[in-house]
Design a protein around this motif. Structure first.
Motif, PDB file in Angstrom:
ATOM      1  N   PRO A   3       9.749  -8.732 -14.299  1.00 42.22           N
ATOM      2  CA  PRO A   3       8.302  -8.524 -14.335  1.00 42.22           C
ATOM      3  C   PRO A   3       7.544  -9.337 -13.289  1.00 42.22           C
ATOM      4  CG  PRO A   3       8.974  -9.879 -16.183  1.00 42.22           C
ATOM      5  CD  PRO A   3      10.233  -9.419 -15.492  1.00 42.22           C
ATOM      6  N   LEU A   4       8.222 -10.285 -12.654  1.00 43.97           N
ATOM      7  CA  LEU A   4       7.567 -11.083 -11.622  1.00 43.97           C
ATOM      8  C   LEU A   4       7.662 -10.452 -10.227  1.00 43.97           C
ATOM      9  CD1 LEU A   4       8.624 -14.658 -12.763  1.00 43.97           C
ATOM     10  CD2 LEU A   4       6.482 -13.445 -13.212  1.00 43.97           C
ATOM     11  N   VAL A   5       8.437  -9.376 -10.104  1.00 39.90           N
ATOM     12  CA  VAL A   5       8.531  -8.689  -8.826  1.00 39.90           C
ATOM     13  C   VAL A   5       7.256  -7.883  -8.621  1.00 39.90           C
ATOM     14  CG1 VAL A   5       9.750  -6.906  -7.521  1.00 39.90           C
ATOM     15  CG2 VAL A   5      11.037  -8.602  -8.806  1.00 39.90           C
ATOM     16  N   CYS A   6       6.612  -8.089  -7.504  1.00 39.36           N
ATOM     17  CA  CYS A   6       5.338  -7.439  -7.198  1.00 39.36           C
ATOM     18  C   CYS A   6       5.552  -5.959  -6.876  1.00 39.36           C
ATOM     19  CB  CYS A   6       4.686  -8.146  -6.015  1.00 39.36           C
ATOM     20  SG  CYS A   6       3.172  -7.368  -5.453  1.00 39.36           S
ATOM     21  N   ASN A   7       4.826  -5.095  -7.567  1.00 42.62           N
ATOM     22  CA  ASN A   7       4.921  -3.657  -7.306  1.00 42.62           C
ATOM     23  C   ASN A   7       4.511  -3.337  -5.872  1.00 42.62           C
ATOM     24  OD1 ASN A   7       5.735  -2.882  -9.959  1.00 42.62           O
ATOM     25  ND2 ASN A   7       3.641  -3.259 -10.625  1.00 42.62           N
ATOM     26  N   GLY A   8       3.457  -3.996  -5.403  1.00 44.35           N
ATOM     27  CA  GLY A   8       2.988  -3.760  -4.037  1.00 44.35           C
ATOM     28  C   GLY A   8       4.035  -4.158  -3.007  1.00 44.35           C
ATOM     29  N   ALA A   9       4.660  -5.312  -3.208  1.00 39.32           N
ATOM     30  CA  ALA A   9       5.691  -5.769  -2.277  1.00 39.32           C
ATOM     31  C   ALA A   9       6.888  -4.820  -2.288  1.00 39.32           C
ATOM     32  CB  ALA A   9       6.132  -7.186  -2.624  1.00 39.32           C
TER      33      ALA A   9
ATOM     34  N   ALA B 279       9.976  -0.614   0.495  1.00 34.84           N
ATOM     35  CA  ALA B 279      10.513   0.752   0.503  1.00 34.84           C
ATOM     36  C   ALA B 279       9.903   1.560   1.646  1.00 34.84           C
ATOM     37  CB  ALA B 279      10.243   1.432  -0.842  1.00 34.84           C
ATOM     38  N   THR B 280       8.611   1.399   1.870  1.00 35.00           N
ATOM     39  CA  THR B 280       7.929   2.115   2.948  1.00 35.00           C
ATOM     40  C   THR B 280       8.479   1.701   4.304  1.00 35.00           C
ATOM     41  OG1 THR B 280       5.937   2.334   1.621  1.00 35.00           O
ATOM     42  CG2 THR B 280       5.675   2.561   3.990  1.00 35.00           C
ATOM     43  N   ARG B 281       8.671   0.395   4.495  1.00 42.91           N
ATOM     44  CA  ARG B 281       9.225  -0.073   5.768  1.00 42.91           C
ATOM     45  C   ARG B 281      10.626   0.481   5.989  1.00 42.91           C
ATOM     46  NH1 ARG B 281       6.424  -4.901   4.321  1.00 42.91           N
ATOM     47  NH2 ARG B 281       8.323  -5.792   3.458  1.00 42.91           N
ATOM     48  N   ARG B 282      11.458   0.457   4.963  1.00 39.87           N
ATOM     49  CA  ARG B 282      12.828   0.960   5.092  1.00 39.87           C
ATOM     50  C   ARG B 282      12.812   2.454   5.430  1.00 39.87           C
ATOM     51  NH1 ARG B 282      16.503  -1.489   6.472  1.00 39.87           N
ATOM     52  NH2 ARG B 282      16.891  -2.762   4.661  1.00 39.87           N
ATOM     53  N   LEU B 283      12.033   3.212   4.690  1.00 40.26           N
ATOM     54  CA  LEU B 283      11.984   4.652   4.931  1.00 40.26           C
ATOM     55  C   LEU B 283      11.412   4.954   6.312  1.00 40.26           C
ATOM     56  CD1 LEU B 283      12.915   7.067   3.375  1.00 40.26           C
ATOM     57  CD2 LEU B 283      10.624   7.312   2.448  1.00 40.26           C
ATOM     58  N   SER B 284      10.415   4.201   6.736  1.00 41.00           N
ATOM     59  CA  SER B 284       9.863   4.382   8.084  1.00 41.00           C
ATOM     60  C   SER B 284      10.922   4.105   9.140  1.00 41.00           C
ATOM     61  CB  SER B 284       8.652   3.477   8.299  1.00 41.00           C
ATOM     62  OG  SER B 284       7.574   3.911   7.522  1.00 41.00           O
TER      63      SER B 284
ATOM     64  N   LEU C  76       9.469  11.346  -6.981  1.00 42.86           N
ATOM     65  CA  LEU C  76       8.914  10.206  -6.256  1.00 42.86           C
ATOM     66  C   LEU C  76       7.630  10.599  -5.535  1.00 42.86           C
ATOM     67  CD1 LEU C  76       9.167   7.282  -5.205  1.00 42.86           C
ATOM     68  CD2 LEU C  76      10.576   8.207  -3.338  1.00 42.86           C
ATOM     69  N   ARG C  77       7.633  11.754  -4.883  1.00 43.33           N
ATOM     70  CA  ARG C  77       6.423  12.208  -4.185  1.00 43.33           C
ATOM     71  C   ARG C  77       5.266  12.392  -5.156  1.00 43.33           C
ATOM     72  NH1 ARG C  77      10.377  15.174  -1.513  1.00 43.33           N
ATOM     73  NH2 ARG C  77       9.898  17.059  -2.695  1.00 43.33           N
ATOM     74  N   VAL C  78       5.548  12.910  -6.339  1.00 47.74           N
ATOM     75  CA  VAL C  78       4.497  13.077  -7.350  1.00 47.74           C
ATOM     76  C   VAL C  78       3.962  11.717  -7.779  1.00 47.74           C
ATOM     77  CG1 VAL C  78       4.042  13.815  -9.735  1.00 47.74           C
ATOM     78  CG2 VAL C  78       5.311  15.320  -8.189  1.00 47.74           C
ATOM     79  N   ALA C  79       4.854  10.789  -8.072  1.00 46.16           N
ATOM     80  CA  ALA C  79       4.430   9.451  -8.514  1.00 46.16           C
ATOM     81  C   ALA C  79       3.618   8.750  -7.422  1.00 46.16           C
ATOM     82  CB  ALA C  79       5.646   8.611  -8.899  1.00 46.16           C
ATOM     83  N   LEU C  80       4.066   8.837  -6.190  1.00 40.50           N
ATOM     84  CA  LEU C  80       3.349   8.182  -5.100  1.00 40.50           C
ATOM     85  C   LEU C  80       1.991   8.831  -4.863  1.00 40.50           C
ATOM     86  CD1 LEU C  80       6.319   7.555  -2.648  1.00 40.50           C
ATOM     87  CD2 LEU C  80       5.145   5.881  -4.107  1.00 40.50           C
TER      88      LEU C  80
END
Length: 156
Positions: free
Chosen positions: A13-19, A24-29, A137-141
């Motif tokens: 629960p301490l892992v930041c959702n934003g981070a 994930a965005t950086r990796r996919l990019s 994932l696309r729906v959730a995002l």
């Protein structure tokens, strides 16, 4: 040994959702950028061209809103596309202060060239991640980047 598909800290629960989303965005990019490299566009640049094509000739404000970017970040990202002759800006007829962004003939050709490579990256992502999971994932995002979510979060 831990599986590549299941990091150990996802339930922490301490892992930041934003981070986690930014990682994930950086990796996919990185993965999409590598696939798009032969056409000379980054994922971010291609996204701008796609959004402009879909909107026709949006104002900078409309384009920034559609891309969930602030105008100054959009302006910085558009400069190389203008320099390379893929986009042009013109004054908005209804408001002399606004500018409209349009694809040039070269921009349309570059977008068409990038589409084949993008489809390859998209297909590969769905092969690795799973087609149904990718769709979910696309729906959730989309829910997360929606105006409704921003309003519910308290940041209109």
């Amino acid at each position: 040994m831990q599986s590549l598909m299941s990091p150990t800290n996802v339930k922490d629960p301490l892992v930041c959702n934003g981070a986690a989303l930014r990682k994930a965005t950086r990796r996919l990019s990185q993965l999409y950028d590598a696939t798009l490299a032969p056409c000379g566009l980054s994922t971010a640049q291609r996204s701008i061209l796609v959004h402009v094509e879909r909107a026709g000739s949006p104002t900078m404000t409309e384009l920034a809103g559609a891309m969930v970017l602030d105008r100054s970040a959009l302006a910085r990202n558009i400069k190389p596309l203008e320099r390379d002759g893929f986009l042009t800006q013109r004054p908005d007829d209804s408001d002399g202060r606004s500018r409209r962004v349009e694809l040039t003939v070269e921009g349309r050709a570059k977008l068409a060239e990038s589409n084949r490579l993008w489809r390859k990256a998209q297909k590969r992502f769905e092969e690795v991640y799973g087609e149904e999971r990718a769709a979910a994932l696309r729906v959730a995002l989309a829910e997360i980047y929606s105006e409704e979510f921003a309003m519910a979060f308290g940041n209109p």
